[in-house]
Each structure stands twice: as structure tokens, then as C-alpha cells.
Design an enzyme around this catalytic site. Structure first.
Site, PDB file in Angstrom:
ATOM      1  N   GLU A 275       0.619  -1.083   0.228  1.00  0.00           N
ATOM      2  CA  GLU A 275       0.316  -0.450   0.317  1.00  0.00           C
ATOM      3  C   GLU A 275       0.809   1.408  -0.094  1.00  0.00           C
ATOM      4  O   GLU A 275       1.050   1.455   1.103  1.00  0.00           O
ATOM      5  CB  GLU A 275      -1.302   0.100   1.321  1.00  0.00           C
ATOM      6  CG  GLU A 275      -1.903   1.658   1.029  1.00  0.00           C
ATOM      7  CD  GLU A 275      -2.622   1.282   2.742  1.00  0.00           C
ATOM      8  OE1 GLU A 275      -3.569   2.529   2.642  1.00  0.00           O
ATOM      9  OE2 GLU A 275      -2.519   1.117   3.830  1.00  0.00           O
TER      10      GLU A 275
ATOM     11  N   LYS B 116      -2.710  -1.859  -2.864  1.00  0.00           N
ATOM     12  CA  LYS B 116      -3.269  -1.131  -2.250  1.00  0.00           C
ATOM     13  C   LYS B 116      -3.235   0.153  -2.496  1.00  0.00           C
ATOM     14  O   LYS B 116      -2.290   0.569  -1.819  1.00  0.00           O
ATOM     15  CB  LYS B 116      -3.907  -1.009  -1.028  1.00  0.00           C
ATOM     16  CG  LYS B 116      -5.100  -0.640  -0.107  1.00  0.00           C
ATOM     17  CD  LYS B 116      -5.496  -0.895   1.193  1.00  0.00           C
ATOM     18  CE  LYS B 116      -6.581   0.166   1.436  1.00  0.00           C
ATOM     19  NZ  LYS B 116      -6.975  -0.433   2.680  1.00  0.00           N
TER      20      LYS B 116
END
Length: 295
Positions: free
Chosen positions: A176, A213
Site C-alpha cells: 500500500e 492497495k
């Protein structure tokens, strides 16, 4: 690796619920839920209250795998029980929802417009615990605050290196690198980030499988091709501070992404609601995020 979990994450219809507020963000999450700081007097009481909130969400009759593929847990949640079972086991065995664990330990000070992860000193221990609790994957966050190639390259390299260690430990990492949605050069930062990801993917041995993400992109469909890469299990989106309606609208324009929302999912929930009111609000949020995720 659990092949049934892998298939659900790769091919299932739905989204990932992000239930991984850590110690620093817990007071804010509780306040939004209607529990003020004067209602608890210790860290233990605070975590017990947030666990009650998460348990209420997870055990709700509307929190099912018909619309929710996975859920990201904070370490303390994973090591706590829901209705007599540890949280990750409860998610999978009772709900058929794939459990993930947030593993990062915060971020370094900003450098080159970016914030690297601090060294994850407990990573080996967390990997061991996650496997014991039948967790499928992990999540770790860095922040990109400027279109600075040196800073972005360093973030992506760090994420991939830690990600390989996680995969070698039997878990699928969610990488992420969050691009701050308010920066003026967001689109440029996303372009640089994607280039650096592609470089690292090209060098990644075939055995490794990963997830990503991202903040919702400036350009529609920006990550669609990345989502088709054979080593990418799924690309998911964080709400990143967008109001829920705007986050869902932006997500619906990106067919290569599904949601992994936290604030947008929990926004209208309150400790003061009756169970029926709570379930109705949660059901509405889940349905809106689900519909945006399957567009």
C-alpha cells in the site's frame, strides 16, 4: 497458502473491509462511533471498546461473504476472540471471509516528499502468529506526498522487499503506497509510482504473488492493466479521505479495482444505535461499496 482463500480473493465479487485502526487512530475511530475519551481511562479499556465495535460489525447478520471477500485486522484484534474464536478464525470459519493482518509499525519522517515504513521489527513474529491464526495475507502502508521519483522509487523498492519476505513466510502481501489525494501533483506521482511498480514486477521471480492497495486514481482505469498481471492477485482501493458517495462514484469508474474502505464503511455507525439500526446502516454502506466494486 489456502487455495480456497486465494481463489476467493482473485475471482470473487465483493470488497475488503478495512478494520485495522491502530493505537494512534483508535481514539478518533471511537469518537466517531460515539464513544468519547472520557469514557475510558486506560489503553486496555480503549482497545476493549474498539474490539467491541469491530466484533459488533463482524458478527452482524449483514456482514457476510456474499458481498465481503476479506477483512484487514489489527494485530491486537487477530489475537482477541469473537464469540469464543480468535478473530481471524471466526472470519473464515464462521463467515467465509478471508482474513488479512496489518503488519507495519508506522512510518519514518518525510524525506523526498515521501514516508517510508519504519523497520518492522516484529515481522517474523507477526508472520508466525498470522500463520497460526490461518491468516491469508498482510497489509503495510507507506505515504507518497509528492511526485518525487527518488522518494517514490525508495518506497516501492522497500515495499517489494518486505513483500517478498512475507510471501516467503506463507502469506500474500498487500503493498500500500498511498498517494495523498490532496497534493497538486497527484496524477504525476501516480505515473511515477506505476512505472516503479512495473520495474519491480519485471524483476520479481514468478513464484511471488502480491496485491496492491492504492488511492483512487486521478485517471479512470489507471490500474486496469496492472490488475491483469499474472502475479497480481487483486488491486484494491482505499477511500483516502473522500466522502463515501464520492469514493464509491470514483471506484465505479475503475473496473480493475475493488474497495478496501475503512472510514467510508464505518461512517454512519454509532454505539448508541439499536442492533436493528446498526445493521441497517451497515447494510446500506456495504451494499453501496459492493455495487461500486463490481462495476
Amino acid at each position: 497458502m489456502n487455495e480456497k482463500m486465494l481463489d476467493q480473493m482473485k475471482n470473487g465479487k465483493g470488497f475488503i473491509a478495512a478494520l485495522d485502526q491502530s493505537g494512534g487512530s483508535t481514539p478518533k475511530a471511537l469518537k466517531h462511533y460515539g464513544i468519547n475519551e472520557d469514557q475510558y481511562s486506560s489503553e486496555e479499556e480503549m482497545f476493549n471498546l474498539i474490539h467491541e465495535m469491530r466484533s459488533r460489525i463482524i458478527t452482524s447478520k449483514v456482514f457476510t461473504n456474499e458481498r465481503i471477500l476479506g477483512a484487514i485486522l489489527f494485530r491486537k484484534t487477530m489475537n482477541s476472540k469473537i464469540e469464543g474464536k480468535y478473530a481471524a478464525e471466526y472470519l473464515w470459519e464462521e463467515k467465509g471471509i478471508v482474513p488479512f493482518l496489518k503488519v507495519d509499525e508506522g512510518m519514518e519522517a518525510e524525506k523526498n516528499g515521501c514516508q517510508l515504513m519504519k523497520p518492522i521489527k516484529s515481522l517474523d513474529e507477526q508472520i508466525k502468529e498470522a500463520n497460526e491464526h490461518k491468516v491469508f495475507g498482510t497489509k503495510m502502508r507507506s505515504v507518497i506526498g509528492a511526485a518525487n521519483r527518488e522518494g517514490i522509487a525508495e518506497i516501492i523498492h522497500q515495499q517489494f522487499e518486505v513483500g517478498k519476505k512475507i510471501f516467503d513466510g506463507g502469506l500474500v502481501p498487500i503493498i500500500e503506497p498511498e498517494v495523498t489525494i490532496t497534493i497538486p501533483d497527484k496524477a504525476e506521482a501516480e505515473e511515477i509510482m506505476l512505472e516503479e511498480i512495473q520495474k519491480n514486477l519485471e524483476a520479481l521471480p514468478e513464484k511471488y504473488q502480491i496485491m496492491f492497495k492504492f488511492s483512487l486514481p486521478t485517471k479512470e482505469g489507471f490500474y486496469d492493466e496492472l490488475a491483469k498481471h499474472p502475479q497480481v492477485v487483486r488491486v484494491v482501493a482505499l477511500s483516502g479521505g473522500y466522502p463515501i458517495d464520492e469514493a464509491n462514484e470514483l471506484l465505479s469508474k475503475n473496473s480493475g479495482m475493488i474497495a478496501s474502505f475503512s472510514r467510508a464503511l464505518l461512517n454512519d455507525l454509532s454505539a448508541q444505535q439499536s442492533d436493528d439500526e446498526f445493521d441497517a446502516k451497515l447494510d446500506e454502506a456495504i451494499e453501496n461499496i459492493y455495487q461500486a466494486s463490481i462495476q
